[in-house]
Design a protein around this motif. Sequence first.
Motif, short mmCIF file in Angstrom:
data_model
loop_
_atom_site.label_atom_id
_atom_site.label_comp_id
_atom_site.label_asym_id
_atom_site.label_seq_id
_atom_site.Cartn_x
_atom_site.Cartn_y
_atom_site.Cartn_z
N TYR B 54 35.03 46.66 38.80
CA TYR B 54 35.39 47.25 40.09
C TYR B 54 34.16 47.84 40.77
O TYR B 54 33.30 48.45 40.12
CB TYR B 54 36.41 48.38 39.89
CG TYR B 54 37.78 47.90 39.47
CD1 TYR B 54 38.70 47.45 40.41
CD2 TYR B 54 38.13 47.89 38.13
CE1 TYR B 54 39.95 47.00 40.01
CE2 TYR B 54 39.38 47.46 37.73
CZ TYR B 54 40.29 47.01 38.68
OH TYR B 54 41.52 46.57 38.29
N SER B 55 34.10 47.65 42.10
CA SER B 55 33.08 48.33 42.89
C SER B 55 33.78 48.99 44.07
O SER B 55 34.93 48.67 44.39
CB SER B 55 32.03 47.33 43.39
OG SER B 55 32.63 46.37 44.24
N ALA B 56 33.10 49.94 44.70
CA ALA B 56 33.73 50.69 45.80
C ALA B 56 32.68 51.15 46.79
O ALA B 56 31.49 51.26 46.46
CB ALA B 56 34.47 51.90 45.26
N VAL B 127 37.96 49.39 47.61
CA VAL B 127 37.63 49.02 46.23
C VAL B 127 37.75 47.50 46.11
O VAL B 127 38.65 46.90 46.71
CB VAL B 127 38.59 49.71 45.23
CG1 VAL B 127 38.39 49.18 43.82
CG2 VAL B 127 38.42 51.21 45.27
N TRP B 128 36.83 46.91 45.36
CA TRP B 128 36.85 45.45 45.17
C TRP B 128 36.76 45.14 43.69
O TRP B 128 36.27 45.94 42.90
CB TRP B 128 35.68 44.80 45.92
CG TRP B 128 35.77 45.05 47.37
CD1 TRP B 128 36.47 44.32 48.28
CD2 TRP B 128 35.16 46.12 48.10
NE1 TRP B 128 36.34 44.88 49.53
CE2 TRP B 128 35.55 45.99 49.45
CE3 TRP B 128 34.35 47.20 47.75
CZ2 TRP B 128 35.13 46.87 50.44
CZ3 TRP B 128 33.93 48.08 48.73
CH2 TRP B 128 34.33 47.91 50.07
N LYS B 129 37.22 43.94 43.33
CA LYS B 129 37.17 43.57 41.92
C LYS B 129 36.53 42.20 41.73
O LYS B 129 36.58 41.34 42.60
CB LYS B 129 38.56 43.59 41.32
CG LYS B 129 39.53 42.59 41.89
CD LYS B 129 40.89 42.76 41.23
CE LYS B 129 41.88 41.75 41.77
NZ LYS B 129 43.21 41.93 41.18
#
Lengths: 78, 133
Positions: B54-56, B127-129
């Motif tokens: 995960y990134s944000a 948020v991205w995955k």
Amino acid sequence: MVAKVKVLYFAAAAEAAGATEELLTADDTRSLRRQLTDKYPALAAIPFRMALNKTMLKGEAQLTTNDIIAILPPFQGG
Amino acid sequence: MKNRYLVGGPITPLLISELMTLGDDDTGTGAVSIFIGRVRDDEVEDKRVKAIEYSAYEEMAVREADGIANTVRSAFTDVRSVIIVHSLGVVRAGETSLFIMVSAGHRDHATRACRHTLEMVKEKLPVWKKELY
């Protein structure tokens, strides 16, 4: 007035731009959007939204020097 | 915890048990509704997901989570607290990546506000995955 703004790229947008941030000049978000999709064709395929100074942009806005624009692909939290 | 909403790596059973004690001194709470989201080992094109990274946009995520908690508290008057925690970095299949806990006076607002918080998190949290195989 042309503004010098910081553009942040996240997730798929960072992959399309090959960078996580850069400085660009633009008058408003509409012209910045066009500039970005011209510069990075892969970005045009992503239905990204923009945040202006950490707030989701609704419609378009004039830009001021030192504004921070974030390029946000569809969210995938959870 | 990187801040009150984001934690590096999985949300461990220990952290979950600590989060569950938040607000336990509020004796006006009669109902607590919890949602736990886990990484699922989906099969994508013959490959099994082992983990999700995960990134944000962290600064915006904090502002959005604040906004979600405030909106939920305004919309559900019986709600007494809203806790939202999301993972960043690598979370393996089976581990927890999202924890939502809503306390209220009574069960109706606790359960409905918890569901509403979850939907807002999905919609609004930057948020991205990335699936890891």
